[in-house]
Write a protein that holds these residues in place. Structure first.
Motif, PDB file in Angstrom:
ATOM      1  N   LYS A 139      36.850  -2.246  14.133  1.00 31.93           N
ATOM      2  CA  LYS A 139      37.810  -3.167  14.734  1.00 31.93           C
ATOM      3  C   LYS A 139      37.622  -3.185  16.247  1.00 31.93           C
ATOM      4  CE  LYS A 139      41.178  -2.205  11.078  1.00 31.93           C
ATOM      5  NZ  LYS A 139      40.804  -3.398  10.309  1.00 31.93           N
ATOM      6  N   SER A 140      37.598  -4.376  16.828  1.00 29.50           N
ATOM      7  CA  SER A 140      37.509  -4.498  18.282  1.00 29.50           C
ATOM      8  C   SER A 140      38.863  -4.181  18.896  1.00 29.50           C
ATOM      9  CB  SER A 140      37.076  -5.910  18.673  1.00 29.50           C
ATOM     10  OG  SER A 140      35.777  -6.175  18.183  1.00 29.50           O
ATOM     11  N   THR A 141      38.859  -3.337  19.927  1.00 24.47           N
ATOM     12  CA  THR A 141      40.121  -2.943  20.567  1.00 24.47           C
ATOM     13  C   THR A 141      40.348  -3.653  21.889  1.00 24.47           C
ATOM     14  OG1 THR A 141      38.990  -1.056  21.579  1.00 24.47           O
ATOM     15  CG2 THR A 141      40.103  -0.671  19.471  1.00 24.47           C
ATOM     16  N   ASP A 172      37.901  -8.221  26.620  1.00 24.67           N
ATOM     17  CA  ASP A 172      37.247  -8.561  27.881  1.00 24.67           C
ATOM     18  C   ASP A 172      35.956  -7.778  28.109  1.00 24.67           C
ATOM     19  OD1 ASP A 172      38.591  -6.195  28.087  1.00 24.67           O
ATOM     20  OD2 ASP A 172      39.338  -6.537  30.121  1.00 24.67           O
ATOM     21  N   THR A 173      35.618  -6.894  27.176  1.00 21.38           N
ATOM     22  CA  THR A 173      34.369  -6.139  27.266  1.00 21.38           C
ATOM     23  C   THR A 173      33.703  -6.126  25.891  1.00 21.38           C
ATOM     24  OG1 THR A 173      35.508  -4.049  26.783  1.00 21.38           O
ATOM     25  CG2 THR A 173      35.226  -4.638  29.115  1.00 21.38           C
ATOM     26  N   PRO A 174      32.393  -5.903  25.844  1.00 20.30           N
ATOM     27  CA  PRO A 174      31.707  -5.843  24.542  1.00 20.30           C
ATOM     28  C   PRO A 174      32.284  -4.739  23.670  1.00 20.30           C
ATOM     29  CG  PRO A 174      30.109  -6.053  26.312  1.00 20.30           C
ATOM     30  CD  PRO A 174      31.439  -5.805  26.968  1.00 20.30           C
ATOM     31  N   PRO A 175      32.339  -4.955  22.351  1.00 19.31           N
ATOM     32  CA  PRO A 175      32.920  -3.955  21.450  1.00 19.31           C
ATOM     33  C   PRO A 175      32.160  -2.626  21.500  1.00 19.31           C
ATOM     34  CG  PRO A 175      32.629  -6.067  20.333  1.00 19.31           C
ATOM     35  CD  PRO A 175      31.901  -6.165  21.636  1.00 19.31           C
ATOM     36  N   THR A 176      32.900  -1.560  21.299  1.00 23.06           N
ATOM     37  CA  THR A 176      32.310  -0.224  21.254  1.00 23.06           C
ATOM     38  C   THR A 176      31.655   0.016  19.895  1.00 23.06           C
ATOM     39  OG1 THR A 176      33.896   0.685  22.825  1.00 23.06           O
ATOM     40  CG2 THR A 176      32.817   2.259  21.345  1.00 23.06           C
ATOM     41  N   ILE A 177      30.459   0.566  19.920  1.00 29.13           N
ATOM     42  CA  ILE A 177      29.728   0.915  18.705  1.00 29.13           C
ATOM     43  C   ILE A 177      29.901   2.411  18.450  1.00 29.13           C
ATOM     44  CG2 ILE A 177      27.432   1.033  17.644  1.00 29.13           C
ATOM     45  CD1 ILE A 177      26.698  -1.354  19.543  1.00 29.13           C
ATOM     46  N   THR A 178      30.134   2.769  17.209  1.00 27.14           N
ATOM     47  CA  THR A 178      30.324   4.173  16.837  1.00 27.14           C
ATOM     48  C   THR A 178      29.117   4.669  16.058  1.00 27.14           C
ATOM     49  OG1 THR A 178      32.720   3.874  16.723  1.00 27.14           O
ATOM     50  CG2 THR A 178      31.816   5.825  15.648  1.00 27.14           C
ATOM     51  N   TYR A 179      28.656   5.866  16.418  1.00 24.03           N
ATOM     52  CA  TYR A 179      27.519   6.467  15.710  1.00 24.03           C
ATOM     53  C   TYR A 179      27.984   7.715  14.978  1.00 24.03           C
ATOM     54  CZ  TYR A 179      23.000   8.623  14.730  1.00 24.03           C
ATOM     55  OH  TYR A 179      21.921   9.186  14.102  1.00 24.03           O
ATOM     56  N   SER A 220      30.711  -9.010  16.579  1.00 25.13           N
ATOM     57  CA  SER A 220      30.132  -9.395  17.873  1.00 25.13           C
ATOM     58  C   SER A 220      29.484  -8.249  18.629  1.00 25.13           C
ATOM     59  CB  SER A 220      31.181 -10.066  18.786  1.00 25.13           C
ATOM     60  OG  SER A 220      31.715 -11.210  18.163  1.00 25.13           O
ATOM     61  N   ALA A 221      29.522  -7.049  18.102  1.00 25.86           N
ATOM     62  CA  ALA A 221      28.859  -5.928  18.774  1.00 25.86           C
ATOM     63  C   ALA A 221      27.347  -6.133  18.737  1.00 25.86           C
ATOM     64  CB  ALA A 221      29.225  -4.614  18.110  1.00 25.86           C
ATOM     65  N   VAL A 222      26.677  -5.680  19.792  1.00 22.11           N
ATOM     66  CA  VAL A 222      25.231  -5.871  19.914  1.00 22.11           C
ATOM     67  C   VAL A 222      24.559  -4.547  20.271  1.00 22.11           C
ATOM     68  CG1 VAL A 222      23.381  -7.036  21.171  1.00 22.11           C
ATOM     69  CG2 VAL A 222      25.506  -8.270  20.661  1.00 22.11           C
ATOM     70  N   ILE A 223      23.519  -4.202  19.515  1.00 25.73           N
ATOM     71  CA  ILE A 223      22.606  -3.138  19.921  1.00 25.73           C
ATOM     72  C   ILE A 223      21.424  -3.856  20.552  1.00 25.73           C
ATOM     73  CG2 ILE A 223      21.161  -1.214  19.192  1.00 25.73           C
ATOM     74  CD1 ILE A 223      23.034  -0.746  16.868  1.00 25.73           C
ATOM     75  N   PRO A 224      21.273  -3.770  21.883  1.00 28.41           N
ATOM     76  CA  PRO A 224      20.262  -4.595  22.572  1.00 28.41           C
ATOM     77  C   PRO A 224      18.835  -4.259  22.146  1.00 28.41           C
ATOM     78  CG  PRO A 224      21.846  -3.621  24.109  1.00 28.41           C
ATOM     79  CD  PRO A 224      22.049  -2.935  22.803  1.00 28.41           C
ATOM     80  N   PHE A 271      20.095  -5.833  17.200  1.00 27.23           N
ATOM     81  CA  PHE A 271      21.087  -6.067  16.148  1.00 27.23           C
ATOM     82  C   PHE A 271      22.303  -6.766  16.746  1.00 27.23           C
ATOM     83  CE2 PHE A 271      19.823  -2.055  13.504  1.00 27.23           C
ATOM     84  CZ  PHE A 271      18.686  -2.718  13.058  1.00 27.23           C
ATOM     85  N   THR A 272      22.761  -7.837  16.104  1.00 22.80           N
ATOM     86  CA  THR A 272      24.001  -8.510  16.501  1.00 22.80           C
ATOM     87  C   THR A 272      24.901  -8.635  15.287  1.00 22.80           C
ATOM     88  OG1 THR A 272      22.818  -9.804  18.187  1.00 22.80           O
ATOM     89  CG2 THR A 272      25.008 -10.578  17.534  1.00 22.80           C
ATOM     90  N   ALA A 273      26.077  -8.035  15.360  1.00 21.77           N
ATOM     91  CA  ALA A 273      26.999  -8.045  14.227  1.00 21.77           C
ATOM     92  C   ALA A 273      27.741  -9.375  14.164  1.00 21.77           C
ATOM     93  CB  ALA A 273      27.994  -6.893  14.349  1.00 21.77           C
ATOM     94  N   ARG A 274      27.549 -10.112  13.089  1.00 24.13           N
ATOM     95  CA  ARG A 274      28.298 -11.356  12.886  1.00 24.13           C
ATOM     96  C   ARG A 274      29.667 -11.075  12.289  1.00 24.13           C
ATOM     97  NH1 ARG A 274      24.163 -16.189  10.952  1.00 24.13           N
ATOM     98  NH2 ARG A 274      23.016 -16.299  12.928  1.00 24.13           N
TER      99      ARG A 274
END
Length: 270
Positions: A81-83, A86-93, A112-116, A198-201
């Motif tokens: 879930k995006s919290t 105004d900033t790109p979503p946080t990715i959890t590993y 919408s999270a992106v791993i560049p 990777f771009t999460a749709r």
């Protein structure tokens, strides 16, 4: 009579042992099977050494059968879930295992999270989309085509010259959206899309196996890239229909936030 009794006792013990083995087999989790398979597949591998085709298929078959429940995940967990807006979503590993031969982990991406765009030097990488929809764009180096390019391809539409410091030609390997359930994707040290983005749709989870894992002291650093697509490029006839780009190294993007979290799924017994 004594012989018959011994035979009966022996058969009874064999049946008991068989039942115990069957119970144990039923208790082995998919994650444990994945770990044991990785140990065998990467046992004789190292940087730049690709497992045999047979072992590639063995590990791929294990990953192909895995779903989010096998690792204790579901789309309604907070990781997905995006919290902020105004900033790109946080990715959890989620870290499952790492040794000098391989690593196992899960990336949890909100929508919408992106791993560049980044690379995997000397590695064979298996990525299994456990759930959700994701767009993947990947490249392989195309240095061998540089000498065959026409002069018209010596500059980019945005004015960046092909001979500028740090630019390197790459060919698009994959540029598609994937929705789970789907097959495991595999990339190799010099083929298969070693540089990917990777771009999460939607919210999604990716189970990653790297062999060997990243290791800065051994030169396996995660390098990020800018990509400058080439709209017009003249290449040999057998290469036509392919897309190309110039890639340029960059620092880790400042807006990329990846945080570690405790893996709470079935444990790996080592």
């Amino acid at each position: 009579m004594r012989i018959e009794k011994n035979v009966s006792e022996r058969k009874g013990k064999q049946y008991s042992d068989w039942k115990k083995n069957r119970r144990r087999q039923r208790r082995v989790s998919p994650v444990q099977i994945l770990y044991e398979t990785c140990k065998q597949v990467f046992a004789n591998c190292g940087p730049g050494v690709v497992p045999s085709a047979e072992n590639i298929e063995r590990l791929k078959a294990v990953l192909d059968s895995m779903v989010e429940a096998d690792v204790g995940l579901s789309p309604n967990l907070p990781y997905f879930k995006s919290t902020t807006y105004d900033t790109p979503p946080t990715i959890t590993y989620l870290h499952l295992h790492e040794c000098d031969k391989f690593s196992i982990g899960i990336f949890c991406l909100p929508p919408s999270a992106v791993i560049p765009l980044h690379d995997h030097p000397g590695m064979t990488v298996f990525s299994k989309l456990l759930f959700g929809e994701m767009h993947i764009k990947s490249y392989d180096w195309a240095d061998n085509l540089l000498a065959e390019l026409t002069p018209n391809a010596n500059s980019l539409d945005n004015g960046v010259e092909a001979d500028s410091t740090g630019l390197r030609l790459a060919k698009v390997k994959v540029n598609s959206a994937f929705r789970a359930p789907c097959k495991t994707s595999i990339l190799y040290p010099s083929d298969g899309g070693n540089m990917h983005c990777f771009t999460a749709r939607t919210a999604c989870a990716v189970l990653d196996v790297l062999g060997p894992p990243y290791c800065d002291p051994e030169g396996r650093h995660c390098q990020y890239y800018y990509d400058f697509p080439l709209a017009n490029i003249s290449v040999p006839e057998e290469q036509r229909g392919c897309d190309y780009a110039w890639l340029k190294e960059r620092e880790k993007p400042e807006d990329l936030t990846v945080v570690g979290a405790l893996y709470k799924g079935p444990k790996i017994v080592k």
